[in-house]
Design an enzyme around this catalytic site. Structure first.
Site, PDB file in Angstrom:
ATOM      1  N   LYS A 248       1.353   4.124  -3.076  1.00 49.75           N
ATOM      2  CA  LYS A 248       1.077   5.552  -2.886  1.00 49.75           C
ATOM      3  C   LYS A 248       2.273   6.407  -3.298  1.00 49.75           C
ATOM      4  CE  LYS A 248      -3.149   5.423  -1.478  1.00 49.75           C
ATOM      5  NZ  LYS A 248      -4.223   6.034  -2.315  1.00 49.75           N
TER       6      LYS A 248
ATOM      7  N   TYR B 252       0.828  -1.218   0.000  1.00 52.51           N
ATOM      8  CA  TYR B 252       0.000   0.000   0.000  1.00 52.51           C
ATOM      9  C   TYR B 252       0.862   1.268   0.000  1.00 52.51           C
ATOM     10  CZ  TYR B 252      -3.476   3.452   1.401  1.00 52.51           C
ATOM     11  OH  TYR B 252      -4.277   4.561   1.473  1.00 52.51           O
TER      12      TYR B 252
ATOM     13  N   SER C 289     -11.587   3.793   8.912  1.00 51.70           N
ATOM     14  CA  SER C 289     -10.791   3.748  10.137  1.00 51.70           C
ATOM     15  C   SER C 289     -11.638   3.908  11.395  1.00 51.70           C
ATOM     16  CB  SER C 289      -9.733   4.861  10.102  1.00 51.70           C
ATOM     17  OG  SER C 289      -8.909   4.742   8.970  1.00 51.70           O
TER      18      SER C 289
ATOM     19  N   PRO D 128      -3.320  12.637   3.801  1.00 50.95           N
ATOM     20  CA  PRO D 128      -4.017  12.565   5.081  1.00 50.95           C
ATOM     21  C   PRO D 128      -3.528  11.407   5.935  1.00 50.95           C
ATOM     22  CG  PRO D 128      -5.409  11.705   3.338  1.00 50.95           C
ATOM     23  CD  PRO D 128      -4.159  12.203   2.684  1.00 50.95           C
ATOM     24  N   VAL D 129      -3.570  11.611   7.251  1.00 51.72           N
ATOM     25  CA  VAL D 129      -3.264  10.549   8.203  1.00 51.72           C
ATOM     26  C   VAL D 129      -4.528   9.718   8.445  1.00 51.72           C
ATOM     27  CG1 VAL D 129      -1.399  11.892   9.247  1.00 51.72           C
ATOM     28  CG2 VAL D 129      -3.717  12.127  10.137  1.00 51.72           C
TER      29      VAL D 129
END
Length: 236
Positions: free
Chosen positions: A68, A64, A106, A91-92
């Site tokens: 990215k 992943y 999440s 973004p986190v």
């Protein structure tokens, strides 16, 4: 593949000739997946996940962050070649309500210390081991940041987007005090790190003039707990 679809969108923007800016949503996974020894690390927009390290170790969901990084770099190279104004947002861990009866986001992970879901708690612990922290942002702030960067003339390059860097221990203590009815077992996490080893910094975004609405755990969890109750993840 995702990067091919992204490049197809960018090609369409070039052909249209009317697109002033493209905002690409990437991930902090493209920033933070790297070997880091010790504490006190600050990762900004110049920080990239280590693709060679990830490919060699193949730890966890290593593909992943690799995808990215490759997507971001391919999009940036294409934008530079064709004169497109491209802004990338990283973004986190993103949490908040969504217009859906079921969630594959999440949210269940962030609520796991309240729900007692051991599998989800293990996922939170894994995020901290890999990232060095539990970084979070509310979905409302992420959407506002993307609109802000789409309209801000001076915006360029990458932007980390996160308002809180904490740990599993920090979360457990906060939630035990805020929501005592859920009996969060803080002693379970006594052996874990109390302070984040890593800070994913959003200083560049804030310097541009953006202000987070949800700046702390109290603000983030208020609406997320209500959402979890509505979904049945948490009892009332």
């Amino acid at each position: 593949m995702t990067w091919r679809r992204t490049l197809n969108v960018l090609r369409s923007c070039v052909r249209a000739g009317t697109v002033r800016r493209v905002v690409l949503t990437s991930s902090a996974a493209a920033v933070s997946s790297r070997p880091l020894e010790g504490d006190g690390h600050v990762l900004d927009e110049d920080s990239w996940s280590d693709v060679e390290f990830l490919r060699s170790t193949k730890t966890g969901a290593w593909a992943y962050p690799v995808s990215k990084v490759l997507l971001e770099k391919a999009a940036c190279a294409f934008a530079l070649e064709h004169g497109i104004s491209l802004v990338t947002v990283c973004p986190v861990v993103t949490v908040g309500a969504a217009p859906a009866a079921k969630v594959n986001t999440s949210v269940p992970d962030i609520l796991s210390l309240l729900s007692g879901d051991d599998a989800r708690i293990s996922k939170l612990e894994f995020i901290e081991r890999v990232t060095g922290a539990i970084p979070m942002v509310h979905i409302d702030d992420l959407c506002r940041a993307e609109l802000f960067l789409a309209e801000e003339k001076a915006a360029s390059g990458r932007y980390n987007c996160g308002s809180v860097n904490t740990t599993v221990v920090g979360l457990a203590r906060f939630l035990a005090a805020k929501y005592p009815q859920y009996n969060v077992k803080t002693d379970r996490y006594a052996g874990l790190t109390e302070k984040p080893r890593v800070c994913i910094s959003s200083a560049k975004l804030v310097k541009e003039g953006f202000e987070y609405k949800y700046k702390n755990l109290d603000g983030i969890y208020g609406s997320v707990v209500e959402y979890g109750r509505a979904l049945g993840i948490l009892p009332y």
